[in-house]
Write a protein that holds these residues in place. Sequence first.
Motif, PDB file in Angstrom:
ATOM      1  N   THR A  89       0.827  -1.213   0.000  1.00 53.80           N
ATOM      2  CA  THR A  89       0.000   0.000   0.000  1.00 53.80           C
ATOM      3  C   THR A  89       0.857   1.257   0.000  1.00 53.80           C
ATOM      4  O   THR A  89       0.353   2.348  -0.289  1.00 53.80           O
ATOM      5  CB  THR A  89      -0.929   0.012   1.226  1.00 53.80           C
ATOM      6  OG1 THR A  89      -0.130  -0.034   2.424  1.00 53.80           O
ATOM      7  CG2 THR A  89      -1.878  -1.164   1.212  1.00 53.80           C
ATOM      8  N   LYS A  97      -2.615   0.490  -5.364  1.00 53.20           N
ATOM      9  CA  LYS A  97      -3.241   0.781  -4.075  1.00 53.20           C
ATOM     10  C   LYS A  97      -4.662   0.208  -4.017  1.00 53.20           C
ATOM     11  O   LYS A  97      -5.088  -0.344  -2.997  1.00 53.20           O
ATOM     12  CB  LYS A  97      -3.255   2.296  -3.833  1.00 53.20           C
ATOM     13  CG  LYS A  97      -3.515   2.690  -2.382  1.00 53.20           C
ATOM     14  CD  LYS A  97      -3.360   4.179  -2.207  1.00 53.20           C
ATOM     15  CE  LYS A  97      -1.908   4.594  -2.171  1.00 53.20           C
ATOM     16  NZ  LYS A  97      -1.244   4.197  -0.897  1.00 53.20           N
ATOM     17  N   ASP A 125      -3.199   6.923   5.338  1.00 44.22           N
ATOM     18  CA  ASP A 125      -3.633   7.255   3.972  1.00 44.22           C
ATOM     19  C   ASP A 125      -4.870   8.147   3.980  1.00 44.22           C
ATOM     20  O   ASP A 125      -5.085   8.918   3.036  1.00 44.22           O
ATOM     21  CB  ASP A 125      -3.926   5.969   3.197  1.00 44.22           C
ATOM     22  CG  ASP A 125      -2.650   5.273   2.741  1.00 44.22           C
ATOM     23  OD1 ASP A 125      -1.572   5.888   2.876  1.00 44.22           O
ATOM     24  OD2 ASP A 125      -2.736   4.122   2.262  1.00 44.22           O
ATOM     25  N   ASP A 128      -3.860  11.594   3.633  1.00 46.06           N
ATOM     26  CA  ASP A 128      -2.984  11.885   2.494  1.00 46.06           C
ATOM     27  C   ASP A 128      -3.457  13.140   1.763  1.00 46.06           C
ATOM     28  O   ASP A 128      -4.649  13.506   1.804  1.00 46.06           O
ATOM     29  CB  ASP A 128      -2.982  10.679   1.543  1.00 46.06           C
ATOM     30  CG  ASP A 128      -1.873  10.754   0.515  1.00 46.06           C
ATOM     31  OD1 ASP A 128      -0.799  10.182   0.777  1.00 46.06           O
ATOM     32  OD2 ASP A 128      -2.088  11.392  -0.542  1.00 46.06           O
ATOM     33  N   VAL A 133      -6.602   9.039  -2.783  1.00 45.32           N
ATOM     34  CA  VAL A 133      -6.046   8.152  -1.761  1.00 45.32           C
ATOM     35  C   VAL A 133      -6.872   8.251  -0.483  1.00 45.32           C
ATOM     36  O   VAL A 133      -7.167   7.237   0.160  1.00 45.32           O
ATOM     37  CB  VAL A 133      -4.565   8.508  -1.492  1.00 45.32           C
ATOM     38  CG1 VAL A 133      -4.019   7.681  -0.330  1.00 45.32           C
ATOM     39  CG2 VAL A 133      -3.740   8.290  -2.743  1.00 45.32           C
ATOM     40  N   ALA A 137      -8.828   5.045   1.018  1.00 47.00           N
ATOM     41  CA  ALA A 137      -8.482   4.584   2.363  1.00 47.00           C
ATOM     42  C   ALA A 137      -9.704   4.566   3.267  1.00 47.00           C
ATOM     43  O   ALA A 137      -9.888   3.640   4.070  1.00 47.00           O
ATOM     44  CB  ALA A 137      -7.395   5.488   2.943  1.00 47.00           C
TER      45      ALA A 137
END
Length: 645
Positions: A89, A97, A125, A128, A133, A137
């Motif tokens: 990841t 991902k 994440d 992020d 992302v 996540a």
Amino acid sequence: PSPSPPPHYLFTTDHPLLLHRQGKMVLGGGVGLFVDHKKGEIPELKALLRDSSVDKDPKQKRLVMERVVGYMTLGIDMSPLFSEMTMATATRDLVQKKMAYLYLSNYASLQADLALLVINTLQKDARDEDPMVRGLALRCLCSLHVNNLLEYIIEPVVKGLADASPYVRKSAVMCVLRLRELDPQVIIERRLVEKVFEMLKDKDQQVLANSIHVLLALQGERGLEMMLSRTMVVSLLQRLRELNEWAQCLVLHVVSHYKPADDDAMFEIMNYLDERLRHSNGALVLAAIRIFLRMTLDSGAMHYQVLERVRAPLITLMTGGSSETAYILLRHILLLAQRAPGVFEDEYAAFFVRVSDPPHVMDLKVRVLIQLADSANYTAILRELSSLVSSYDAELSRLTVDAIGRIGVRVPSAASTALNHLERMLARGAPLVCEQAVVVCVNMVRRYPQQAPPLLEHLPRAHETIASDRAKAALVWMLGQFGEVVSQAPYILEEMVDEWGPDVSVSVRGELLSACVKLALKRPAEMQPILGRLLKAAVDDSSNVDLHDRALYYYRLLTTDIARAKEVVEEGMGGVFVGYFDDEETDGHRDALFEDFGSLSVVYGQPAANWMLQAEIDAWNRVTDPNIDASGRNLNPPRAPSPPR
């Protein structure tokens, strides 16, 4: 990053990195996707995932991860690779991902010791800088099935609801349902229902659609009431063009429960929705029609005008769509035709059966034609149905012959024409057609006994061709009821009496017993010896108690008082045909289906309460946060903290 190929593309020989080598499918770089022996493959994948050279080549790393996900979807246990996939990841490649998140969602519950590491990675994440992302996540974090998950996802979800990215917001809204699943009290403490309600004003169309869905799931019927103010309804309708088709159906479901305060509000909503009637999506058209019909239900003439307005869109979609779409629309058209006779009658030709129609569509089209037949169009409908009668297609012949009989019974002016068609079918002598025609003739001669003689002339010939028990029982009934007109009736019945036995169906033997008694009272000289043999055989027959007792009853009645026997039998022969049992749907049943117009209830022919699971009904009545009223206000807001002393 470049978009990933569709899943099925990976497993075809067209994949550019796949080669055939000695009957095995292998990757261009020598990495096998499917091999004959699975032994040692997991260590190989583990080594590839740890290989630094593979990490430096994004394309090669993708292919390795594709193999892992591919085996996982085939049911092969890939859980030993959990640590390696967790480390995977840590990449900026969104495709990698996504595959890693998919793997983690599937195996986190099996790796309890490493689950905390996964959660920490996902929480990182979720903060992020890339909104894609963060959204991915958040979705993965809420889909994990591990213990004590609630404390780790509350803050990411709450922050996600206020995120600047619409992708994150739409994901966070759906994650609210996961919070409710883990602990409903969190929804109340964090006032998430109010937050979701406020997100109905979000500028992003997918956030709006998800918010409506979540609000209905959280608050059930009360959530629906929260969206039924005129301001909210008009706002939703104004944004209708921005939404995808699924979201539009969701909005129209909400609007269908709104009751306008006056005619101006009603016409305003109908103007917004008029263009939806011309949409190519059948679900959208039905949803818009439902709103039109429900809003004008108490308007009398206006309701009838709406029915005429929606006729063309329904027929256009029915004739131009797939067979599945046609079936659903025909179900709704049939319901409307039953509730409002006179709307679809002029368009009867649109419901003529096509050779390419599947059986279930044929059946519904024929049922609609039966409902549409009237004194003005019955000639064309009967002619079309008669042309479909064939000795090669048993099911279509059964449908059309039965329809001809039903139209003759429903429309008195069509009786003569229907009888003429049935007479030609009997004269043709084709077994399949003749059998169904005999069955249909029973109801016709009961409804119009004065027009029976032309049909009865063909019964002796029909006796030679029919073979089904249902047709034989119908033939025997007509011979007993009208035996004085059919000269060969005693001899046909005598032949069937000689065949009496357990091999003959109970229905045929029962009709034969009644028919012989009836005819013996009309033509005693010819029937007396036949009836005597029949009664003896029936009394001696121990295979069916009912037939045995009926035979004894007839014997005692005839030997005790012949005049009384005539009264009893003739009283039974004087019955009047009252209709078909399957046509006796109550108005209440149709009203219940109309209330669920545009849903599976109409397709099933049953109200929602008869087929929905009780859990689904309970979910609709459940309110997660009882402090939120129908207007969206919190009746019990949290108190401000007391000032320090």
